[in-house]
Design a protein around this motif. Sequence first.
Motif, PDB file in Angstrom:
ATOM      1  N   ARG A 121       0.875  -1.179   0.000  1.00  8.51           N
ATOM      2  CA  ARG A 121       0.000   0.000   0.000  1.00  8.51           C
ATOM      3  C   ARG A 121       0.907   1.223   0.000  1.00  8.51           C
ATOM      4  O   ARG A 121       1.516   1.543   1.002  1.00  8.51           O
ATOM      5  N   ASN A 125       0.024   4.372  -0.816  1.00  5.56           N
ATOM      6  CA  ASN A 125      -0.743   5.420  -0.140  1.00  5.56           C
ATOM      7  C   ASN A 125      -2.222   5.001  -0.207  1.00  5.56           C
ATOM      8  O   ASN A 125      -2.525   3.886  -0.652  1.00  5.56           O
ATOM      9  N   ASP A 126      -3.124   5.888   0.209  1.00  2.00           N
ATOM     10  CA  ASP A 126      -4.548   5.502   0.298  1.00  2.00           C
ATOM     11  C   ASP A 126      -5.127   4.970  -1.004  1.00  2.00           C
ATOM     12  O   ASP A 126      -6.063   4.175  -0.996  1.00  2.00           O
ATOM     13  N   GLY A 127      -4.574   5.439  -2.130  1.00  3.20           N
ATOM     14  CA  GLY A 127      -5.198   5.072  -3.402  1.00  3.20           C
ATOM     15  C   GLY A 127      -4.294   4.326  -4.362  1.00  3.20           C
ATOM     16  O   GLY A 127      -4.676   4.101  -5.514  1.00  3.20           O
ATOM     17  N   ASN A 163      -3.937   2.138  -9.297  1.00  4.87           N
ATOM     18  CA  ASN A 163      -4.549   3.106  -8.397  1.00  4.87           C
ATOM     19  C   ASN A 163      -6.056   2.881  -8.381  1.00  4.87           C
ATOM     20  O   ASN A 163      -6.632   2.341  -9.328  1.00  4.87           O
ATOM     21  N   ARG A 218      -8.939  -4.059  -2.175  1.00  5.98           N
ATOM     22  CA  ARG A 218      -9.368  -4.682  -0.910  1.00  5.98           C
ATOM     23  C   ARG A 218      -8.775  -6.074  -0.718  1.00  5.98           C
ATOM     24  O   ARG A 218      -8.903  -6.666   0.343  1.00  5.98           O
ATOM     25  N   ASP A 232       2.965   9.668  -4.478  1.00  2.94           N
ATOM     26  CA  ASP A 232       2.753   8.788  -5.639  1.00  2.94           C
ATOM     27  C   ASP A 232       4.078   8.346  -6.271  1.00  2.94           C
ATOM     28  O   ASP A 232       4.079   7.638  -7.278  1.00  2.94           O
TER      29      ASP A 232
END
Length: 247
Positions: A14, A16-18, A68, A81, A148
Amino acid sequence: MGEWLEATVTEKIRWNDGLFSLRFEAPLPDFKAGQFVRVGLDIEGERLARPYSLVNAPGETPHEILFNIVPEGPLSPRLARLEAGGALFVHSSVTGTMTMERTPGHRHLWLFSTGTALGPFLSMLKTDGPWQRADRIVLCHSVRRAADQVYDTVIRELLERHGKRLTFVPLVTREVVAGALHARITSALEAGDIERIAGMALRPEDAHVMLCGNSDMIESVQQWLAGRGLRRHRRREPGDVTIEKYH
Ligand SMILES: Cc1cc2nc3c(=O)[nH]c(=O)nc-3n(C[C@H](O)[C@H](O)[C@H](O)COP(=O)(O)OP(=O)(O)OC[C@H]3O[C@@H](n4cnc5c(N)ncnc54)[C@H](O)[C@@H]3O)c2cc1C
């Protein structure tokens, strides 16, 4: 042709969040660096699949994709997920024409990527192919934010291994980041910054260019390259610019 293969996630990175990488085991056939594979999940009884470039080099396992989350997209949020041990499907027909094998040899290879399109170029640069065909390689990677900027370890290893033959030009468009250009690729080309950092001109006599990522970058850089006399490469009509659009 081909068939769906069951794959198992071995690791999720991961960034970052996206932004994520998934590593997975699957009995994929041989492929060429730069190619992509269809990755799918069964959603409400139907298999939904999208193409993703392989980041790993041929022969390197596990397989790996970088992607992404497109919030309104049906597949990418679900892929994000997945966790280690999770199941997905990959199609056995790995394909794509953005490969060294399909590219005329030139002294200078210029690779321009946005976002997750860095992946296929890393796969290529890990192989001998580009280094046997080009004296110098310039890898440009444009992202929106510092978070990113991915695969810094792989890029550092490539720079250590290939010394001055490889120039890495990071661009960050929405933040000022030390060591990175604060501009889009086209603006940086127009300003002469990328050629200045590379220490050489981008010209049809000795360059082949690969463009991978979003259509806006590809179209505007193609236009800039046309002004320099570089034309799209096609199998039947050899040229100087190979492209692969993600979206
Ligand atoms: C040859 C090829 C290789 C690709 N390789 C990769 C890869 O290695 N990594 C990767 O992240 N994506 C890659 N893509 C895009 C990928 O196939 C999916 O379209 C993306 O992950 C979104 O999937 P989705 O089902 O969630 O949404 P989709 O239904 O596919 O797309 C929803 C909307 O989002 C747009 N979109 C697609 N991708 C993005 C993106 N990355 N950022 C913003 N908008 C986008 C689409 O144009 C569409 O309008 C590739 C596409 C192609 C054609």
